[in-house]
Design an enzyme around this catalytic site. Structure first.
Site, short mmCIF file in Angstrom:
data_model
loop_
_atom_site.label_atom_id
_atom_site.label_comp_id
_atom_site.label_asym_id
_atom_site.label_seq_id
_atom_site.Cartn_x
_atom_site.Cartn_y
_atom_site.Cartn_z
N ASN A 217 1.55 -2.95 4.19
CA ASN A 217 0.61 -3.80 3.46
C ASN A 217 -0.41 -4.33 4.47
OD1 ASN A 217 -0.24 -5.07 0.94
ND2 ASN A 217 0.39 -7.00 1.84
N ASP B 118 0.82 -1.22 0.00
CA ASP B 118 0.00 0.00 0.00
C ASP B 118 0.85 1.26 0.00
OD1 ASP B 118 -1.77 -2.23 1.31
OD2 ASP B 118 -3.06 -0.72 0.38
O1 MRU Z 1 -7.73 -2.86 2.78
P1 MRU Z 1 -7.42 -3.25 1.36
O2 MRU Z 1 -8.18 -4.46 0.90
O3 MRU Z 1 -7.55 -2.08 0.41
O4 MRU Z 1 -5.89 -3.66 1.40
C1 MRU Z 1 -5.28 -4.13 0.23
C2 MRU Z 1 -3.88 -4.55 0.42
O5 MRU Z 1 -3.32 -4.48 1.49
C3 MRU Z 1 -3.16 -5.01 -0.81
O6 MRU Z 1 -2.23 -6.01 -0.50
C4 MRU Z 1 -2.42 -3.81 -1.43
O7 MRU Z 1 -3.30 -2.75 -1.61
C5 MRU Z 1 -1.79 -4.15 -2.72
S1 MRU Z 1 -2.99 -4.40 -4.00
C6 MRU Z 1 -2.19 -4.63 -5.46
#
Ligand code: MRU
Length: 356
Positions: free
Chosen positions: A251, A241
């Site tokens: 992440n 993220d």
């Molecule tokens: O809370 P989320 O579902 O938005 O979190 C997503 C993640 O942590 C993913 O691993 C990250 O965004 C990478 S997506 C290519």
């Protein structure tokens, strides 16, 4: 927001710009129902991001860009409304930097075309949002090509959360690497952590991989250590993220534990992410804002109460994995390895729009 279409079998679009609005698959209803929602205003796009109808760092970047474009179409005073629209979208979720990257990019376009007529400005913003989506798919395919070489043949790949087509405009980052490795003919299978509490792994990752016919096994998060110790896991691949200048990686919550377990068992731990996930303005992961979500996501499951009434529950949505646990960061421009301060800077050379 209301459902406007039903998914045809084995194929889906995560997010699209259409004449009627921004159309996205509702990720809160998968895998039980494959339903698309149409956001007809920037406020509806902001709600969709906040409520995780769309989620995953690159996907929310695309959504935010489309939200800005949609807002511009509905504004009769762009100079007055653009800051309001961008602020509302910025306030949806704090951790994934792709959201801010995409809004910054839309604001830069706005500043360069502001002196032109309103119709031209709006057309340019719509064009840019659509371009961000198209570029994201191409970027993921490039990440896949770079990363596939790292995947050991004949072993299992462990992944966490969903870093697939659903988390991006298409193809995926971590799942893109897996897809490309399978495409190359590597004999691999995938273990997917269920990813408590939002269950992106159980609901989304295995759904995606099943559609591709990739051999996939769902495990609960607390089984990961057992399988890492068993010797069958060839590598761990996750998305990100936000990645700080020193290579610390934010992440999905649980990633840090996985990385420590991987190192303990000498299993390579790879992070697959586009350059737009880098935030080189941050020296280390300590400065990455971590979203705290509602306690009800932990105490309840789809409305059903699991924990006693009145119990406190913590719900940080992300954690930060220190760079020493990261074997490599796979981007569309190549692979970075420690020391990340240097390798990440090198990868961004000549890139016009990244944070840093
Ligand atoms: O809370 P989320 O579902 O938005 O979190 C997503 C993640 O942590 C993913 O691993 C990250 O965004 C990478 S997506 C290519």
């Amino acid at each position: 927001m209301r459902p406007t279409a039903v998914l045809s079998e084995n194929t889906f679009e995560t997010i699209e710009w259409k004449p009627e609005g921004v159309v996205m698959i509702d990720q809160t209803r998968l895998p039980g129902e494959t339903v698309y929602v149409t956001c007809r205003s920037y406020v509806e796009v902001a709600d969709a991001i906040r409520n995780m109808v769309i989620r995953g760092a690159p996907a929310i970047g695309v959504a935010a860009a489309m939200g800005v474009a949609l807002g511009s179409l509905q504004s009769d005073d762009l100079d007055r409304d653009m800051p309001v629209i961008c602020k509302a979208l910025r306030e949806t979720r704090p951790t994934a930097v792709n959201l801010f990257w995409a809004i910054d990019r839309m604001q830069r376009v706005y500043s360069t075309v502001r002196h032109l007529g309103d119709e031209t400005i709006r057309a340019r913003l719509v064009e840019e949002a659509r371009k961000i989506r198209e570029e994201d798919i191409a970027i993921n395919k490039a990440i896949g090509r770079h990363g596939a070489a790292l995947v050991p043949d004949g072993k299992t790949v462990l992944t966490h959360c969903n870093a697939g087509a659903l988390a991006t405009a298409g193809f995926g980052t971590a799942l893109g690497v897996i897809r490309e490795a399978v495409h190359m003919g590597k004999k691999i299978d995938v273990f997917a952590d269920e990813t408590r509490p939002f269950l992106q792994g159980a609901r989304l990752t295995v759904w995606e991989l099943q559609q591709d016919g990739i051999d996939t096994t769902l495990i609960t998060d607390n089984m990961a250590g057992h399988f890492l110790k068993s010797g069958r896991i060839g590598c761990v691949i996750v998305g990100a993220d936000r990645i700080a200048a020193n290579g610390d990686v934010a992440n999905k919550i649980g990633t840090y534990s996985l990385a420590v377990l991987a190192k303990e068992n000498s299993v390579p731990f790879y992070v697959a992410a586009p350059i737009s996930t880098l935030d080189l303005t941050l020296v280390s992961g300590d400065d990455i804002p971590i979203e705290e979500r509602a306690a009800a996501e932990v105490t309840h499951l789809r409305g059903m109460q699991l924990a006693p009434e009145g119990i406190k529950a913590a719900n940080p949505a992300f954690d930060v994995t220190p760079n020493r646990y990261v074997s490599a960061i796979i981007t569309e421009r190549g692979i970075a390895r420690a020391p990340y301060d240097r390798s990440l800077r090198e990868l961004t050379e000549g890139v016009p729009d990244y944070r840093g």
